[in-house]
Write a protein that holds these residues in place. Structure first.
Motif, PDB file in Angstrom:
ATOM      1  N   ARG A 334       5.978   1.882   0.117  1.00  0.00           N
ATOM      2  CA  ARG A 334       4.591   2.070  -0.297  1.00  0.00           C
ATOM      3  C   ARG A 334       4.478   2.138  -1.823  1.00  0.00           C
ATOM      4  NH1 ARG A 334       1.564   6.650   2.949  1.00  0.00           N
ATOM      5  NH2 ARG A 334      -0.166   5.604   1.893  1.00  0.00           N
ATOM      6  N   SER A 336       2.909   1.750  -5.584  1.00  0.00           N
ATOM      7  CA  SER A 336       1.563   2.069  -6.077  1.00  0.00           C
ATOM      8  C   SER A 336       1.266   1.283  -7.350  1.00  0.00           C
ATOM      9  CB  SER A 336       1.447   3.572  -6.350  1.00  0.00           C
ATOM     10  OG  SER A 336       0.273   3.868  -7.061  1.00  0.00           O
ATOM     11  N   ARG A 337       0.209   0.497  -7.324  1.00  0.00           N
ATOM     12  CA  ARG A 337      -0.197  -0.241  -8.517  1.00  0.00           C
ATOM     13  C   ARG A 337      -0.655   0.720  -9.616  1.00  0.00           C
ATOM     14  NH1 ARG A 337      -4.576  -4.810  -7.649  1.00  0.00           N
ATOM     15  NH2 ARG A 337      -2.821  -5.570  -6.408  1.00  0.00           N
ATOM     16  N   ARG A 338      -1.334   1.797  -9.210  1.00  0.00           N
ATOM     17  CA  ARG A 338      -1.831   2.758 -10.198  1.00  0.00           C
ATOM     18  C   ARG A 338      -0.681   3.442 -10.927  1.00  0.00           C
ATOM     19  NH1 ARG A 338      -5.462   8.161  -8.926  1.00  0.00           N
ATOM     20  NH2 ARG A 338      -5.602   8.872 -11.077  1.00  0.00           N
ATOM     21  N   SER A 347       6.907   3.287  -8.017  1.00  0.00           N
ATOM     22  CA  SER A 347       7.068   4.448  -7.130  1.00  0.00           C
ATOM     23  C   SER A 347       7.812   5.561  -7.852  1.00  0.00           C
ATOM     24  CB  SER A 347       7.842   4.063  -5.867  1.00  0.00           C
ATOM     25  OG  SER A 347       8.204   5.215  -5.127  1.00  0.00           O
ATOM     26  N   LYS A 366       5.613   7.900   1.527  1.00  0.00           N
ATOM     27  CA  LYS A 366       4.752   8.633   0.587  1.00  0.00           C
ATOM     28  C   LYS A 366       3.525   9.240   1.275  1.00  0.00           C
ATOM     29  CE  LYS A 366       2.149   6.318  -2.238  1.00  0.00           C
ATOM     30  NZ  LYS A 366       1.740   5.426  -3.337  1.00  0.00           N
ATOM     31  N   LYS A 368       0.209  11.639   0.193  1.00  0.00           N
ATOM     32  CA  LYS A 368      -0.534  12.140  -0.963  1.00  0.00           C
ATOM     33  C   LYS A 368      -1.535  13.191  -0.525  1.00  0.00           C
ATOM     34  CE  LYS A 368      -3.528  10.780  -4.825  1.00  0.00           C
ATOM     35  NZ  LYS A 368      -2.911  11.779  -5.713  1.00  0.00           N
ATOM     36  N   THR A 373       2.232  13.913  -4.580  1.00  0.00           N
ATOM     37  CA  THR A 373       2.752  12.930  -3.612  1.00  0.00           C
ATOM     38  C   THR A 373       4.159  13.359  -3.234  1.00  0.00           C
ATOM     39  OG1 THR A 373       3.593  11.477  -5.367  1.00  0.00           O
ATOM     40  CG2 THR A 373       1.385  11.016  -4.499  1.00  0.00           C
TER      41      THR A 373
END
Length: 380
Positions: A334, A336-338, A347, A366, A368, A373
């Protein structure tokens, strides 16, 4: 939280071994023991100048010395009368998972007595080591050793397991000694027990249906073999060796392997309370036991994050940090682009957990919640 700050699982104590004596003859033997016992420090009355020249540490009053060294050393060898030692340590004895090993030797070295913390603290093994030095007889009185039966607490210690509920140990020990039926859930065979070691043991695995707290046919058969009267209300007892939190009804000694790495990501300024609450909830939802946490892991940008550091401190678990370069190359389920835009890696929690565990066995991907997280990896 019930599991926060619970240190009952300590399998060892910091510090070296203390060797103490009071008479001139006892001091000479103490010096001999100290010289051949790695990691030991000799304590003698200040008046024995010959021993001080040889590196012994002075004390003025034994009754002041013993409380001082009680928390400093993981084990103590007293070369003096047993009665003296019993009176001195009596107010300090607290709990078998925490108390240091205590061995008593007469000043001729003829008898070496394992007095306290024989298994978990290692006094039995220490008594045997000291007896080899003095040429004396090790005196061990723990029932399992005398009866040549496996000691569950000693097996747990050797396997690096955490005893979550040590108050159950006496009942389990009684079952072992008195040939009572004993269930064992140990899918990874960490204890190494078989029916050759304990004929009354019955293995339980996840193919068994959950049962009510009553005798099963297998338990009844084992009880009959042990000469017990059949009874619908007989107590089910067992040993549960797993990071899985749940267990069937009955009295179970819960032994937890340190097999979980918790990867953590958090926003700046996140409190320890919030981090611990999320970790607890994630583990509970997955049916995993917090005492099985081996360590926490995160990105090195969080090395000064006060809440994360405090959370690890409260649980008395190490915290491992990884560079962004190390985390960047870890494939995770999983990403994360952010997170990638913010710190340059896809990650934190999943990648850190995988790297720290040294395996690709991600047990919880992950999760959150709020500012936190969490991901959990299993240690091979």
């Amino acid at each position: 939280m019930a599991w926060e700050g619970d240190r009952r699982d300590e399998s060892s104590r910091p510090g070296s071994i203390a060797v103490a004596a009071i008479t001139a003859g006892g001091v000479r033997l103490a010096l001999q023991i100290q010289a051949q016992l790695p990691g030991s420090i000799c304590y003698v009355p200040r008046r024995h100048a010959f021993a001080l020249v040889m590196g012994a540490r002075p004390f003025d009053r034994l009754k002041d010395l013993v409380p001082e060294i009680w928390t400093r050393h993981r084990a103590m060898v007293f070369v003096m009368a047993t009665g003296i030692v019993v009176r001195l340590i009596a107010p300090l004895v607290h709990q078998k998972m925490r108390d240091p090993a205590v061995v008593v030797v007469d000043e001729k070295g003829r008898f070496v007595i394992s007095l306290l913390s024989g298994h978990w603290g290692g006094a039995n093994a220490l008594a045997e080591s000291v007896a080899r030095i003095t040429g004396g007889l090790p005196v061990v009185t723990t029932a399992s050793d005398v009866c040549r039966r496996p000691a569950i607490d000693l097996l747990a210690r050797k396997a690096g397991l955490v005893i979550e509920n040590p108050e159950a140990l006496p009942r389990i020990a009684r079952a072992v000694l008195e040939d009572e039926p004993l269930w064992l859930f140990d899918p990874a065979r960490r204890l190494g027990l078989s029916q050759a070691d304990l004929p009354q043991v019955r293995f339980w695995d996840e193919s068994h249906p959950a049962w009510e707290p009553r005798r099963t046919s297998a338990t009844a058969e084992a009880g009959d073999a042990a000469g017990e009267e059949p009874s619908g209300s007989a107590e089910l007892i067992g040993v549960w060796v797993s990071e899985k939190a749940s267990n069937p009804e009955g009295l179970w000694l819960r032994l937890r392997p340190r097999s979980l790495v918790v990867g953590v990501g958090c926003n700046r300024g996140t409190s320890a309370e919030e981090i611990l609450e999320v970790v607890r909830r994630v583990l509970d939802d997955a049916g995993l036991a917090p005492p099985s946490i081996r360590n926490f892991a995160s990105v090195d940008l969080k090395a000064d994050e006060a809440g994360l550091l405090e959370a690890a401190r409260r649980l008395d678990r190490p915290l491992e940090f990884f560079s962004r370069k190390d985390l960047r190359d870890v494939a995770v389920p999983r990403p994360s682009r952010r997170v990638a835009e913010h710190i340059g890696v896809p990650s934190v929690c999943e990648a850190a957990a995988i790297l720290s565990a040294g395996s690709r066995k991600l047990l919880i991907s992950k999760q959150k919640a709020g500012n936190v997280t969490v991901a959990v990896a299993g240690v091979d």
